[in-house]
Design a protein around this motif. Structure first.
Motif, PDB file in Angstrom:
ATOM      1  N   ARG A 271       1.041  -1.300   0.133  1.00  0.00           N
ATOM      2  CA  ARG A 271       0.021   0.205  -0.113  1.00  0.00           C
ATOM      3  C   ARG A 271       0.806   1.211   0.003  1.00  0.00           C
ATOM      4  O   ARG A 271       0.344   2.497  -0.170  1.00  0.00           O
ATOM      5  N   THR A 272       2.200   1.132   0.326  1.00  0.00           N
ATOM      6  CA  THR A 272       2.710   2.614   0.267  1.00  0.00           C
ATOM      7  C   THR A 272       4.092   2.365  -0.828  1.00  0.00           C
ATOM      8  O   THR A 272       4.060   3.310  -1.478  1.00  0.00           O
ATOM      9  N   LEU A 273       4.853   1.425  -0.535  1.00  0.00           N
ATOM     10  CA  LEU A 273       6.072   1.523  -1.559  1.00  0.00           C
ATOM     11  C   LEU A 273       5.745   0.988  -3.183  1.00  0.00           C
ATOM     12  O   LEU A 273       6.133   1.183  -3.957  1.00  0.00           O
ATOM     13  N   ASN A 274       4.614  -0.097  -3.121  1.00  0.00           N
ATOM     14  CA  ASN A 274       4.548  -0.671  -4.248  1.00  0.00           C
ATOM     15  C   ASN A 274       3.059  -0.382  -5.183  1.00  0.00           C
ATOM     16  O   ASN A 274       2.415  -0.925  -5.426  1.00  0.00           O
ATOM     17  N   ARG A 275       2.848   0.863  -5.003  1.00  0.00           N
ATOM     18  CA  ARG A 275       1.648   1.660  -5.722  1.00  0.00           C
ATOM     19  C   ARG A 275       1.842   2.832  -6.292  1.00  0.00           C
ATOM     20  O   ARG A 275       2.955   3.747  -5.823  1.00  0.00           O
ATOM     21  N   ARG A 276       1.131   3.519  -7.230  1.00  0.00           N
ATOM     22  CA  ARG A 276       1.215   4.819  -7.747  1.00  0.00           C
ATOM     23  C   ARG A 276       0.113   5.043  -8.758  1.00  0.00           C
ATOM     24  O   ARG A 276      -0.276   4.272  -9.317  1.00  0.00           O
ATOM     25  N   SER A 277      -0.474   6.065  -8.561  1.00  0.00           N
ATOM     26  CA  SER A 277      -1.838   6.540  -9.093  1.00  0.00           C
ATOM     27  C   SER A 277      -1.309   6.956 -10.383  1.00  0.00           C
ATOM     28  O   SER A 277      -0.134   7.295 -10.820  1.00  0.00           O
ATOM     29  N   PHE A 278      -2.417   6.817 -11.291  1.00  0.00           N
ATOM     30  CA  PHE A 278      -2.135   7.189 -12.818  1.00  0.00           C
ATOM     31  C   PHE A 278      -1.759   8.909 -13.101  1.00  0.00           C
ATOM     32  O   PHE A 278      -1.181   9.079 -13.742  1.00  0.00           O
ATOM     33  N   ALA A 279      -2.505   9.676 -11.835  1.00  0.00           N
ATOM     34  CA  ALA A 279      -2.266  10.919 -11.896  1.00  0.00           C
ATOM     35  C   ALA A 279      -0.597  11.218 -11.971  1.00  0.00           C
ATOM     36  O   ALA A 279      -0.136  12.027 -12.183  1.00  0.00           O
ATOM     37  N   GLU A 280      -0.050  10.548 -11.113  1.00  0.00           N
ATOM     38  CA  GLU A 280       1.467  10.604 -10.732  1.00  0.00           C
ATOM     39  C   GLU A 280       2.160  10.201 -11.865  1.00  0.00           C
ATOM     40  O   GLU A 280       3.238  10.797 -12.413  1.00  0.00           O
ATOM     41  N   VAL A 281       1.747   9.067 -12.640  1.00  0.00           N
ATOM     42  CA  VAL A 281       2.292   8.441 -13.843  1.00  0.00           C
ATOM     43  C   VAL A 281       2.082   9.921 -14.796  1.00  0.00           C
ATOM     44  O   VAL A 281       3.164  10.211 -15.669  1.00  0.00           O
ATOM     45  N   THR A 282       1.172  10.358 -15.142  1.00  0.00           N
ATOM     46  CA  THR A 282       0.910  11.391 -15.966  1.00  0.00           C
ATOM     47  C   THR A 282       1.775  12.662 -15.618  1.00  0.00           C
ATOM     48  O   THR A 282       2.379  13.402 -16.491  1.00  0.00           O
ATOM     49  N   LEU A 283       1.868  12.972 -14.355  1.00  0.00           N
ATOM     50  CA  LEU A 283       2.896  14.094 -13.928  1.00  0.00           C
ATOM     51  C   LEU A 283       4.274  13.919 -14.179  1.00  0.00           C
ATOM     52  O   LEU A 283       4.946  14.599 -14.834  1.00  0.00           O
ATOM     53  N   TRP A 284       4.810  12.666 -13.979  1.00  0.00           N
ATOM     54  CA  TRP A 284       5.986  12.259 -14.455  1.00  0.00           C
ATOM     55  C   TRP A 284       6.141  12.125 -16.009  1.00  0.00           C
ATOM     56  O   TRP A 284       7.204  12.822 -16.542  1.00  0.00           O
ATOM     57  N   ARG A 285       5.335  11.961 -16.671  1.00  0.00           N
ATOM     58  CA  ARG A 285       5.399  12.010 -18.195  1.00  0.00           C
ATOM     59  C   ARG A 285       5.594  13.640 -18.467  1.00  0.00           C
ATOM     60  O   ARG A 285       6.442  13.696 -19.563  1.00  0.00           O
ATOM     61  N   GLN A 286       4.915  14.561 -17.792  1.00  0.00           N
ATOM     62  CA  GLN A 286       5.177  15.857 -18.030  1.00  0.00           C
ATOM     63  C   GLN A 286       6.404  16.309 -17.519  1.00  0.00           C
ATOM     64  O   GLN A 286       6.919  17.042 -18.248  1.00  0.00           O
ATOM     65  N   ALA A 287       6.983  15.852 -16.631  1.00  0.00           N
ATOM     66  CA  ALA A 287       8.318  16.507 -15.834  1.00  0.00           C
ATOM     67  C   ALA A 287       9.464  15.649 -16.371  1.00  0.00           C
ATOM     68  O   ALA A 287      10.509  16.362 -16.545  1.00  0.00           O
ATOM     69  N   LEU A 288       9.387  14.437 -16.948  1.00  0.00           N
ATOM     70  CA  LEU A 288      10.764  13.980 -17.539  1.00  0.00           C
ATOM     71  C   LEU A 288      11.387  14.518 -18.729  1.00  0.00           C
ATOM     72  O   LEU A 288      12.564  14.383 -18.558  1.00  0.00           O
ATOM     73  N   PRO A 289      10.652  15.127 -19.401  1.00  0.00           N
ATOM     74  CA  PRO A 289      11.524  16.186 -20.277  1.00  0.00           C
ATOM     75  C   PRO A 289      12.390  16.945 -20.150  1.00  0.00           C
ATOM     76  O   PRO A 289      13.353  17.537 -20.582  1.00  0.00           O
TER      77      PRO A 289
END
Length: 326
Positions: free
Chosen positions: A197-215
């Motif tokens: 529930r803590t280390l092995n989870r991630r919301s799709f919103a956070e994945v979207t944020l990473w997609r925006q920030a990684l460039p």
């Protein structure tokens, strides 16, 4: 300076004498903040205390699975307290609006924390930088006083240990914290569930944020950095600050020695710092008006994203050049 016998006894005496207790932690709370808070609240309620628990804006959604998390208030506007217990906060400012109210309406303050940059505020300090998490100090207080350990308290404290050690993977992990984890498991805390529930989870919103920030990621001479803008947060539909996972991800890059992530806020910039062993970002965070640990620290700077980058990145390069002698 580690807590002495008199400090543990002073804390035990203050709790014993208190009827009404306010328990709170820092703004943008992580797993150790919420776990320690709920653990302490549970222990105090077990002693028959009238307990109020609060954190600015309440607990983050990803920690709502913890038993009794719904007791945590998002704000404070009334109440008088015999004792305020501040957990996992290095300074008064980190306690936010609930801390400001609590300080003005509490007779005594117990400061319980493991950050080496703690300013030693309050009437009683249980500050132990050798502890891997504030949850460890709560457990030590439990052991000192002989209070009983319920499953809900064990669940909360083990969550604090797991999250602040990244699943017992940071260099500070030692046999003692593993022994405490074992004791908490024996009291009923479900380690696999907490890890999931803590280390092995991630919301799709956070994945979207990473997609925006990684460039925006840049790597140069061991320094890896990235920036998260207000536009990135809007695109990901994230109104609140995230839990800093991007900076943890970046510091794992083989060529990285220090990672910096800048997060644009409405009127300031939050700076998250991480390091490989041998590089002390705790001192860098403190020099910038924040704080933290040797390998994980941060601060918030007034001004624009460009101004924050201009101020922080040269200091991070100096840190890398100096190694642990900064």
């Amino acid at each position: 300076m580690l807590p002495a016998e008199r400090d543990w006894q002073a804390a035990a005496d203050a709790i014993a004498a208190a009827r009404t207790v306010l328990v709170l932690s820092h703004v943008s709370p992580d797993g150790d903040a919420i776990g320690s808070l709920l653990g302490m609240a549970g222990l105090l309620r077990g002693l028959g205390k009238n307990v109020t628990a609060a954190v600015d804006e309440g607990p983050p959604e990803e920690l709502a699975f913890l038993p009794k998390s719904q007791i945590i208030l998002p704000s404070l506007a009334r109440g008088e307290f015999d004792l305020m217990v501040a957990l996992d906060a290095g300074d008064i400012e980190r306690l936010g609006a609930v801390g400001a109210y609590g300080l003005a309406h509490s007779r005594h303050v117990l400061n319980l924390d493991h950050h080496p940059t703690n300013t030693r505020f309050g009437h009683i300090q249980l500050v132990n930088p050798a502890a891997v998490a504030t949850a460890e100090i709560v457990y030590d207080l439990l052991q000192y006083t002989g209070w009983s350990l319920s499953r809900d308290v064990a669940y909360a404290l083990l969550t604090g240990l797991v999250t602040d050690t990244l699943g017992f993977r940071i260099p500070a992990t030692n046999s003692r914290c593993l022994a405490i984890a074992q004791a908490l498991m024996e009291a009923g805390a479900p380690l696999p569930e907490i890890m999931a529930r803590t280390l092995n989870r991630r919301s799709f919103a956070e994945v979207t944020l990473w997609r925006q920030a990684l460039p925006s990621v840049r790597l140069e001479d061991g320094l890896i950095s990235a920036a998260i803008t207000q536009g990135d947060l809007r695109q990901a539909r994230l109104g609140k600050e995230t839990n800093g996972e991007l900076v943890n991800y970046l510091v794992e890059v083989d060529e990285a020695k220090v990672a910096v992530v800048f997060k644009e806020l409405p009127r300031a910039v939050k700076v998250s710092l991480r390091a490989k062993p041998g590089y002390d970002v705790g001192r860098l965070g403190a020099a910038l008006g924040g704080g933290g640990h040797v390998l994980a620290a941060g601060c918030t700077l007034a001004g624009t994203l460009a101004q924050a980058r201009e101020r922080v990145l040269p200091l991070a390069r100096e840190l890398i050049a100096a190694g642990d002698s900064l």
